[in-house]
Design an enzyme around this catalytic site. Sequence first.
Site, PDB file in Angstrom:
ATOM      1  N   CYS A   1       0.559   4.532   7.025  1.00 48.11           N
ATOM      2  CA  CYS A   1      -0.206   4.219   8.325  1.00 48.11           C
ATOM      3  C   CYS A   1       0.693   3.413   9.290  1.00 48.11           C
ATOM      4  O   CYS A   1       1.248   2.166   8.961  1.00 48.11           O
ATOM      5  CB  CYS A   1      -1.569   3.500   8.208  1.00 48.11           C
ATOM      6  SG  CYS A   1      -2.389   4.025   6.943  1.00 48.11           S
TER       7      CYS A   1
ATOM      8  N   CYS B   1       0.239  -0.442  10.215  1.00 49.24           N
ATOM      9  CA  CYS B   1      -0.412  -1.232   9.402  1.00 49.24           C
ATOM     10  C   CYS B   1       0.641  -2.209   8.664  1.00 49.24           C
ATOM     11  O   CYS B   1       1.832  -1.721   8.128  1.00 49.24           O
ATOM     12  CB  CYS B   1      -1.231  -0.619   8.070  1.00 49.24           C
ATOM     13  SG  CYS B   1      -1.944  -1.737   7.130  1.00 49.24           S
TER      14      CYS B   1
ATOM     15  N   CYS C   1       0.943  -1.256   0.012  1.00 47.71           N
ATOM     16  CA  CYS C   1      -0.060   0.012  -0.077  1.00 47.71           C
ATOM     17  C   CYS C   1       0.915   1.419  -0.019  1.00 47.71           C
ATOM     18  O   CYS C   1       1.822   1.309   0.800  1.00 47.71           O
ATOM     19  CB  CYS C   1      -0.969   0.107   1.065  1.00 47.71           C
ATOM     20  SG  CYS C   1      -1.936   1.398   1.360  1.00 47.71           S
TER      21      CYS C   1
ATOM     22  N   ARG D   1     -18.587  -2.019  17.324  1.00 45.50           N
ATOM     23  CA  ARG D   1     -17.885  -3.261  16.954  1.00 45.50           C
ATOM     24  C   ARG D   1     -16.534  -3.652  17.614  1.00 45.50           C
ATOM     25  O   ARG D   1     -15.639  -2.763  17.660  1.00 45.50           O
ATOM     26  CB  ARG D   1     -17.550  -3.019  15.363  1.00 45.50           C
ATOM     27  CG  ARG D   1     -17.130  -4.291  14.709  1.00 45.50           C
ATOM     28  CD  ARG D   1     -17.142  -4.269  13.154  1.00 45.50           C
ATOM     29  NE  ARG D   1     -18.502  -3.726  12.646  1.00 45.50           N
ATOM     30  CZ  ARG D   1     -19.314  -4.640  12.240  1.00 45.50           C
ATOM     31  NH1 ARG D   1     -18.827  -6.229  12.578  1.00 45.50           N
ATOM     32  NH2 ARG D   1     -20.626  -4.401  12.043  1.00 45.50           N
TER      33      ARG D   1
ATOM     34  N   CYS E   1     -19.272   2.861   8.142  1.00 41.64           N
ATOM     35  CA  CYS E   1     -18.635   2.140   9.241  1.00 41.64           C
ATOM     36  C   CYS E   1     -17.384   3.036   9.386  1.00 41.64           C
ATOM     37  O   CYS E   1     -16.482   3.146   8.879  1.00 41.64           O
ATOM     38  CB  CYS E   1     -18.642   0.793   8.849  1.00 41.64           C
ATOM     39  SG  CYS E   1     -17.348  -0.184   9.914  1.00 41.64           S
TER      40      CYS E   1
ATOM     41  N   CYS F   1     -20.133  -4.819   2.402  1.00 38.98           N
ATOM     42  CA  CYS F   1     -19.187  -3.746   3.082  1.00 38.98           C
ATOM     43  C   CYS F   1     -17.812  -3.746   2.316  1.00 38.98           C
ATOM     44  O   CYS F   1     -17.289  -5.079   2.039  1.00 38.98           O
ATOM     45  CB  CYS F   1     -18.911  -4.112   4.419  1.00 38.98           C
ATOM     46  SG  CYS F   1     -17.828  -2.948   5.236  1.00 38.98           S
TER      47      CYS F   1
ATOM     48  N   CYS G   1     -17.305  -8.382   4.509  1.00 36.25           N
ATOM     49  CA  CYS G   1     -16.482  -7.194   4.259  1.00 36.25           C
ATOM     50  C   CYS G   1     -15.172  -7.306   3.681  1.00 36.25           C
ATOM     51  O   CYS G   1     -14.242  -8.191   3.793  1.00 36.25           O
ATOM     52  CB  CYS G   1     -16.085  -6.580   5.868  1.00 36.25           C
ATOM     53  SG  CYS G   1     -15.366  -5.015   5.569  1.00 36.25           S
TER      54      CYS G   1
END
Length: 362
Positions: free
Chosen positions: A57, A60, A53, A260, A188, A128, A97
């Site tokens: 972040c 991650c 990616c 959640r 979400c 999702c 998801c």
Amino acid sequence: MTVRNDWSRDEIAALFELPFMDLVFQAQTVHREHFEPNTIQVSTLLSIKTGNCPEDCSYCSQSGHHNTALQAEKKLAVAKVLEAAAEAQRTGSSRFCMGAAWRNPHERDMPYVLELVQGVKAMGMETCMTLGMLTASQAQRLQEAGLDYYNHNLDTSREHYPEIISTRTYDDRLDTLAHVRAAGMKVCSGGIVGLGEQREDRVGLLFELATLPVHPESVPINLLVPVAGTPLGETARLPVLEWIRTIAVARILMPKSYVRLSAGRESLSESDQALAFMAGANSLFYGEKLLTTPNADTGRDEALFATLGLKKEAPRPSVRATAVDAMAPTQSAQPSLPSLNAAEATRVPAACPRRLAGSTPA
Ligand code: SAM
Ligand code: DTB
Ligand code: SF4
């Protein structure tokens, strides 16, 4: 209890300061006013494009900026994704998801993701996706294909955000949330605790979510899974009761939203999780894997549900969600925003509390 979008940081900080039992009692009381207390919504996750990616972040495993053990993978074949969705449905998940390690989907990726949405939707599951930033047009096309929910987390407070991510801004995140909402999908959005943030950052995260013009229908509260090779790989674990406090405060602030239990559940005991349900959590990610890291074992989850007398919620997919019906039934007491468009839904600066939806100033 009416749903409020005008919470102040001081009010939220005061909830965090309550004696633990008072906080959990209040959260459970609010929960019972809005939800059937022994029902839990379960979603299964699948990474449809893993690793490499471009974003940085710092938590991650999938960021191309960090040197983790993760093996990057190209887009999964549509048939494989649909097989995984069918398996998730068989095990009792109501929502599937699909996550991609993208800064944003490229136009060339859109036919692929739209095909996935249509395929999963046709099975009767709720759909999702979490694909990074979306343009208004991409959000619209996802909605038209039948996407029920879009996951896009704010992750932490506005102040702490630059410590965690440098390749995008908080306002980039809010812009995508506004596009998702304007397109009529359910939102979400939540965050991660245990990033090395202070309590005031947890207050700041919940402040941002609870003062959006319409609360997210689903609020994931992830507990950092430290991943070796990421800048946060050695971060000390947040005390679990502080995670539970965050869940309880989220429940009180956003009484009609599903709160959640997300990443980090694998490391928690049955009693920690039971306390989180007591604090108002009523949904979780189910299945052996999250996106790239292990999740709580399904056999152990089933045993926990049986012990606690929790029943899994059936799917409630929207047929063609519009900005109005996307809010029902969980947001019905909030002001309706039938003509909310991206510009209107975009929040105003944090220093100036947003009063876009007719809520009363604090
Ligand atoms: N690329 C998309 C994005 O960032 O929105 C979607 C995938 S991303 C993995 C989805 C969310 O997973 C992140 O926003 C973060 O809240 C959560 N997450 C990722 N890695 C995590 C970790 N190591 N521990 C806890 N939560 C994590
Ligand atoms: C969310 O808030 N948590 C999920 C889901 N939304 C996409 C992802 C958790 C990822 C945990 C780390 C991993 O497995 O890579
Ligand atoms: Fe990429 Fe999402 Fe991971 Fe950030 S959290 S590095 S955007 S996959």
